[in-house]
Design a protein around this motif. Structure first.
Motif, PDB file in Angstrom:
ATOM      1  N   PRO A 114       0.841  -1.214   0.000  1.00  0.00           N
ATOM      2  CA  PRO A 114       0.000   0.000   0.000  1.00  0.00           C
ATOM      3  C   PRO A 114       0.873   1.260   0.000  1.00  0.00           C
ATOM      4  O   PRO A 114       1.924   1.290   0.641  1.00  0.00           O
ATOM      5  N   LYS A 115       0.401   2.287  -0.711  1.00  0.00           N
ATOM      6  CA  LYS A 115       1.205   3.485  -0.909  1.00  0.00           C
ATOM      7  C   LYS A 115       1.642   4.124   0.405  1.00  0.00           C
ATOM      8  O   LYS A 115       2.797   4.522   0.562  1.00  0.00           O
ATOM      9  N   ARG A 116       0.723   4.190   1.364  1.00  0.00           N
ATOM     10  CA  ARG A 116       1.028   4.805   2.659  1.00  0.00           C
ATOM     11  C   ARG A 116       2.220   4.100   3.329  1.00  0.00           C
ATOM     12  O   ARG A 116       3.175   4.715   3.779  1.00  0.00           O
ATOM     13  N   GLN A 117       2.142   2.769   3.326  1.00  0.00           N
ATOM     14  CA  GLN A 117       3.205   1.973   3.952  1.00  0.00           C
ATOM     15  C   GLN A 117       4.518   2.136   3.181  1.00  0.00           C
ATOM     16  O   GLN A 117       5.586   2.282   3.779  1.00  0.00           O
ATOM     17  N   ALA A 118       4.427   2.129   1.854  1.00  0.00           N
ATOM     18  CA  ALA A 118       5.635   2.284   1.036  1.00  0.00           C
ATOM     19  C   ALA A 118       6.308   3.620   1.336  1.00  0.00           C
ATOM     20  O   ALA A 118       7.536   3.714   1.436  1.00  0.00           O
ATOM     21  N   LYS A 119       5.485   4.664   1.510  1.00  0.00           N
ATOM     22  CA  LYS A 119       6.037   5.992   1.815  1.00  0.00           C
ATOM     23  C   LYS A 119       6.711   6.004   3.181  1.00  0.00           C
ATOM     24  O   LYS A 119       7.799   6.572   3.335  1.00  0.00           O
ATOM     25  N   ASP A 120       6.061   5.394   4.156  1.00  0.00           N
ATOM     26  CA  ASP A 120       6.657   5.354   5.502  1.00  0.00           C
ATOM     27  C   ASP A 120       7.996   4.622   5.474  1.00  0.00           C
ATOM     28  O   ASP A 120       8.976   5.082   6.061  1.00  0.00           O
ATOM     29  N   GLU A 121       8.018   3.502   4.774  1.00  0.00           N
ATOM     30  CA  GLU A 121       9.254   2.726   4.723  1.00  0.00           C
ATOM     31  C   GLU A 121      10.341   3.487   3.959  1.00  0.00           C
ATOM     32  O   GLU A 121      11.519   3.455   4.324  1.00  0.00           O
ATOM     33  N   LEU A 126      15.342   6.759   3.774  1.00  0.00           N
ATOM     34  CA  LEU A 126      16.003   8.039   3.496  1.00  0.00           C
ATOM     35  C   LEU A 126      16.709   8.558   4.733  1.00  0.00           C
ATOM     36  O   LEU A 126      17.804   9.133   4.647  1.00  0.00           O
ATOM     37  N   GLN A 127      16.094   8.318   5.878  1.00  0.00           N
ATOM     38  CA  GLN A 127      16.723   8.723   7.130  1.00  0.00           C
ATOM     39  C   GLN A 127      18.024   7.935   7.326  1.00  0.00           C
ATOM     40  O   GLN A 127      19.051   8.498   7.680  1.00  0.00           O
ATOM     41  N   LYS A 128      17.937   6.670   7.030  1.00  0.00           N
ATOM     42  CA  LYS A 128      19.097   5.791   7.186  1.00  0.00           C
ATOM     43  C   LYS A 128      20.272   6.236   6.306  1.00  0.00           C
ATOM     44  O   LYS A 128      21.428   6.172   6.722  1.00  0.00           O
ATOM     45  N   VAL A 129      19.983   6.691   5.078  1.00  0.00           N
ATOM     46  CA  VAL A 129      21.070   7.141   4.206  1.00  0.00           C
ATOM     47  C   VAL A 129      21.313   8.653   4.329  1.00  0.00           C
ATOM     48  O   VAL A 129      22.072   9.230   3.551  1.00  0.00           O
ATOM     49  N   GLY A 130      20.651   9.276   5.313  1.00  0.00           N
ATOM     50  CA  GLY A 130      20.912  10.677   5.621  1.00  0.00           C
ATOM     51  C   GLY A 130      20.319  11.665   4.636  1.00  0.00           C
ATOM     52  O   GLY A 130      20.856  12.760   4.444  1.00  0.00           O
ATOM     53  N   LEU A 131      19.196  11.310   4.006  1.00  0.00           N
ATOM     54  CA  LEU A 131      18.631  12.198   2.981  1.00  0.00           C
ATOM     55  C   LEU A 131      17.134  12.444   3.182  1.00  0.00           C
ATOM     56  O   LEU A 131      16.410  12.685   2.208  1.00  0.00           O
ATOM     57  N   GLU A 132      16.681  12.403   4.441  1.00  0.00           N
ATOM     58  CA  GLU A 132      15.237  12.552   4.656  1.00  0.00           C
ATOM     59  C   GLU A 132      14.728  13.920   4.196  1.00  0.00           C
ATOM     60  O   GLU A 132      13.578  14.064   3.823  1.00  0.00           O
ATOM     61  N   ASP A 133      15.631  14.917   4.160  1.00  0.00           N
ATOM     62  CA  ASP A 133      15.195  16.248   3.718  1.00  0.00           C
ATOM     63  C   ASP A 133      15.127  16.361   2.194  1.00  0.00           C
ATOM     64  O   ASP A 133      14.753  17.400   1.660  1.00  0.00           O
ATOM     65  N   LYS A 185      29.175   0.710   4.377  1.00  0.00           N
ATOM     66  CA  LYS A 185      29.775   0.101   5.571  1.00  0.00           C
ATOM     67  C   LYS A 185      28.717  -0.111   6.645  1.00  0.00           C
ATOM     68  O   LYS A 185      28.685  -1.143   7.318  1.00  0.00           O
ATOM     69  N   GLU A 186      27.816   0.868   6.764  1.00  0.00           N
ATOM     70  CA  GLU A 186      26.736   0.751   7.743  1.00  0.00           C
ATOM     71  C   GLU A 186      25.868  -0.474   7.440  1.00  0.00           C
ATOM     72  O   GLU A 186      25.493  -1.234   8.328  1.00  0.00           O
ATOM     73  N   LEU A 187      25.595  -0.640   6.161  1.00  0.00           N
ATOM     74  CA  LEU A 187      24.785  -1.782   5.721  1.00  0.00           C
ATOM     75  C   LEU A 187      25.501  -3.098   6.050  1.00  0.00           C
ATOM     76  O   LEU A 187      24.892  -4.062   6.519  1.00  0.00           O
TER      77      LEU A 187
END
Ligand code: ADP
Ligand code: MG
Length: 245
Positions: A114-121, A126-133, A185-187
């Motif tokens: 579902p689109k909502r879930q896909a967006k949340d994930e 994006l937060q994990k790779v430092g690009l949430e903004d 490396k984080e991954l």
């Protein structure tokens, strides 16, 4: 130690016309193992990764993913590509889609999330790779390093068990290489099983569990980074290491 064998390659052979590019390749990669695949240009590294992901069709040999023999004739290729993610030298982001849209596309279309879930994930990734903004910007507004981190997030959005990287930093300006390697490396630290084609020997030494050296379509040596760099067994490996240092 009894860890799951995530990838097993047996007697893989591949030719392009009369050019024999992969010669009797045997390779085993265990869960959470990070393998760096190194070797000079033209040695067959990309072709090996592409065979693993069915972007190329092997001529001979067997490929097992998590113990299951996979073949494009009997398997749904999309299923294998969900299990095995791949990041390329060139980022291949859709230019007419935002960062977020790039990431949610495959989960929604291929996995029917579902689109909502896909967006949340996607936002978590994006937060994990430092690009949430950067969720709502278009790829043209990103640096090469940022694009590559989005490409990694996009690949992770399919929740792969294995990640393949084909020279992910080779197209980047030198000052942008570090941020992409840090993400990788984080991954690796989180336990992702990874096969990484790279010329970044510092990364290979620090992050890899094993180094596989290819030359003219053959695996010449597979060893721990310490052994590979400090005590290479094969003459060809020594020559190669001299060209990279
Ligand atoms: P590497 O990634 O180690 O540089 P590649 O796997 O890209 O090596 O290429 C190995 C050899 O196969 C090279 O000689 C290359 O020119 C050739 N090759 C790769 N892809 C193709 C193709 N689609 N058609 C014909 N030759 C190819
Ligand atoms: Mg290549």
């Amino acid at each position: 130690m009894d860890s799951i064998e995530m990838i097993k390659i047996e007697n893989l052979n591949k030719s392009f016309g009369s050019l024999h590019v992969l010669k009797d390749i045997y390779l085993s990669v265990h869960e959470s193992e990070v393998v760096c695949l190194v070797g000079s240009s033209g040695s067959g590294k990309s072709t090996l990764l592409r065979c693993l992901n069915f972007l190329e069709k092997k001529d001979r040999g067997s490929i097992f993913i998590r113990g299951e023999k996979v073949s494009p004739d009997t398997h749904n290729i999309n299923h294998v590509r969900q299990t095995v993610g791949m990041v390329f030298q060139h980022f291949n982001l859709f230019p007419h889609k935002t960062v977020l849209e790039n990431i949610i596309e495959a989960p929604i279309i291929v996995k029917k999330i579902p689109k909502r879930q896909a967006k949340d994930e996607a936002m978590e990734l994006l937060q994990k790779v430092g690009l949430e903004d950067k969720a709502d910007v278009y790829p043209s507004k990103l640096s090469g390093g940022q694009k590559q981190r989005v490409a990694i997030a996009r690949s992770l959005a399919m929740k792969p068990d294995i990640m393949l990287f084909d020279e992910p930093t080779s197209a980047l300006d030198p000052e942008l290489v570090g941020e992409v390697l840090a993400t990788m490396k984080e991954l690796a630290d989180e336990g992702m099983t990874m096969v990484v084609v790279t010329h970044e020997m510092g990364f290979a030494r620090e992050v890899a569990d094993s180094i596989v050296f290819m030359n003219e379509g053959k695996i010449i040596e597979k060893n721990s980074p310490a052994e590979f760099f400090d005590n290479p067994k094969e003459e060809r490996t020594k020559e190669f290491l001299q060209t990279t240092s």
